[in-house]
Write a protein that holds these residues in place. Structure first.
Motif, PDB file in Angstrom:
ATOM      1  N   ASN A  80       0.823  -1.215   0.000  1.00 10.42           N
ATOM      2  CA  ASN A  80       0.000   0.000   0.000  1.00 10.42           C
ATOM      3  C   ASN A  80       0.851   1.257   0.000  1.00 10.42           C
ATOM      4  O   ASN A  80       0.565   2.227  -0.709  1.00 10.42           O
ATOM      5  CB  ASN A  80      -0.924   0.004   1.220  1.00 10.42           C
ATOM      6  CG  ASN A  80      -2.022  -1.047   1.118  1.00 10.42           C
ATOM      7  OD1 ASN A  80      -2.125  -1.766   0.132  1.00 10.42           O
ATOM      8  ND2 ASN A  80      -2.852  -1.134   2.144  1.00 10.42           N
ATOM      9  N   SER A  81       1.914   1.246   0.793  1.00  6.38           N
ATOM     10  CA  SER A  81       2.801   2.406   0.867  1.00  6.38           C
ATOM     11  C   SER A  81       3.481   2.670  -0.477  1.00  6.38           C
ATOM     12  O   SER A  81       3.563   3.821  -0.925  1.00  6.38           O
ATOM     13  CB  SER A  81       3.847   2.180   1.960  1.00  6.38           C
ATOM     14  OG  SER A  81       4.766   3.246   2.000  1.00  6.38           O
TER      15      SER A  81
ATOM     16  N   ARG B 163       0.935   4.038  -3.017  1.00  8.65           N
ATOM     17  CA  ARG B 163       0.547   5.417  -2.711  1.00  8.65           C
ATOM     18  C   ARG B 163       1.668   6.409  -3.009  1.00  8.65           C
ATOM     19  O   ARG B 163       1.401   7.575  -3.284  1.00  8.65           O
ATOM     20  CB  ARG B 163       0.130   5.522  -1.237  1.00  8.65           C
ATOM     21  CG  ARG B 163      -1.278   5.004  -0.992  1.00  8.65           C
ATOM     22  CD  ARG B 163      -1.948   5.638   0.192  1.00  8.65           C
ATOM     23  NE  ARG B 163      -3.349   5.229   0.248  1.00  8.65           N
ATOM     24  CZ  ARG B 163      -3.929   4.689   1.300  1.00  8.65           C
ATOM     25  NH1 ARG B 163      -3.232   4.494   2.406  1.00  8.65           N
ATOM     26  NH2 ARG B 163      -5.199   4.357   1.269  1.00  8.65           N
ATOM     27  N   SER B 164       2.898   5.943  -2.970  1.00  7.88           N
ATOM     28  CA  SER B 164       4.005   6.839  -3.299  1.00  7.88           C
ATOM     29  C   SER B 164       4.074   7.131  -4.794  1.00  7.88           C
ATOM     30  O   SER B 164       4.734   8.076  -5.220  1.00  7.88           O
ATOM     31  CB  SER B 164       5.333   6.224  -2.833  1.00  7.88           C
ATOM     32  OG  SER B 164       5.697   5.113  -3.640  1.00  7.88           O
TER      33      SER B 164
ATOM     34  N   ASN C 231      -2.516   7.960  -6.964  1.00  9.75           N
ATOM     35  CA  ASN C 231      -3.635   8.032  -6.022  1.00  9.75           C
ATOM     36  C   ASN C 231      -4.746   7.050  -6.368  1.00  9.75           C
ATOM     37  O   ASN C 231      -5.924   7.284  -6.064  1.00  9.75           O
ATOM     38  CB  ASN C 231      -4.187   9.460  -5.948  1.00  9.75           C
ATOM     39  CG  ASN C 231      -5.050   9.815  -7.152  1.00  9.75           C
ATOM     40  OD1 ASN C 231      -4.844   9.278  -8.241  1.00  9.75           O
ATOM     41  ND2 ASN C 231      -6.007  10.711  -6.967  1.00  9.75           N
TER      42      ASN C 231
END
Length: 290
Positions: free
Chosen positions: A67-68, A71-72, A75
């Motif tokens: 997830n990280s 998201r980096s 969106n």
């Protein structure tokens, strides 16, 4: 112009690189694939985790890493799976790893299977104990965490439960988002095959008085694209990806998840519809801010 939400299911809990070497299984692969799918037009990415040996798992730290990393990059809406790992002795609660994530890596959505089914895979057979009590408890917890459930519907009894039991209990926020899971009948008791007749019947059971966002998870090469297009024509959204089908054409393995997203984007636009961006999908689904 209708805005269509595209979900891409990149990696499932069953088959892996043995069926198609292009399936992303590790965090870096999954994040890179999600970014490609986002650029191709996907609104939502459905996420399963694997261990270092590519075996099915439901590990909180792996979800957090995936997830990280996604998201980096973009969106796109994160939709983590709550299906338990396909391993001996697994139980329903093992699938809830994503609900233990810290707010900074918590998904906006999670799948929530709503059917009591028995599945056989290789030498393993298990009963998924997604009982009504378990479903209601899990849906309530998701609501408390501002996670919207994507309800996975395997049969008509399950669909009736949603609107006769779960929604009246006040544990599901409008608008409801659900997926008809069709094509797992050969390995799962309690599941139905994909056909236009079955799809029409399921859609006919949706309440006419409210807005319901629905899509079809049509499993397998024979019906995957047909199911997506027929669902589009009947007012639904779409889901594509390696979890549901590893082929692009008959006998031709898909090169990537993004390749399948690109094709469904072309079809959507040829049908006079438009693709929802992640932010537009958030508005349509009324996702809550994390």
């Amino acid at each position: 112009m209708k805005k269509v939400i595209i979900t891409v299911a990149q990696t499932g809990a069953f088959h892996g690189k043995e069926l198609n070497p292009n399936i992303p299984t590790q965090p870096d692969e999954i994040a890179a694939s999600a970014y490609d799918c986002y650029n191709a037009g996907a609104s939502i990415v459905h996420i399963h985790t694997r261990d270092k040996d590519d075996r099915s798992s439901c590990d909180t730290n792996t979800f957090a890493e995936i997830n990280s990393k996604i998201r980096s990059k973009c969106n796109i809406i994160l939709q983590n799976s709550t299906a338990p790992p396909t391993k001996p002795g697994s139980v329903a609660d093992e699938g809830l790893a994503a609900l233990n994530l810290s707010p900074d890596v918590r998904p906006e959505m999670c799948s929530l299977d709503c059917s009591l089914i028995t599945t056989s895979w290789g030498d393993l057979t298990w009963i998924y104990m997604w009982t009504r009590d378990w479903i209601m408890k899990t849906a309530k917890r998701m609501r408390e965490l501002n996670i919207k459930p994507e309800l996975e519907i395997f049969n008509i009894e399950t669909l009736e439960d949603v609107f006769d039991i779960y929604q009246p209990a006040g544990i599901l926020d409008d608008p409801i988002s659900l997926s008809f899971v069709m094509g797992m009948n050969k390995i799962s008791q309690g599941a139905i095959s994909y056909s236009e007749q079955n799809l029409d019947f399921m859609i006919s059971k949706l309440p006419k008085y409210q807005n319901v966002n629905f899509s079809t998870i049509s499993i397998g090469a024979k019906t995957h694209l047909t199911g997506a297009v027929q669902t589009l024509l009947k007012g639904g959204n779409v889901r594509v990806g390696f979890e549901d089908n590893v082929y692009y054409n008959r006998g031709e393995l898909a090169k990537s998840n993004a390749q399948m997203v690109e094709r469904i984007v072309r079809i959507i636009r040829e049908l006079g519809m438009e693709v929802a961006t992640p932010d537009e999908a958030r508005q349509i689904l009324k996702l809550k801010k994390m």
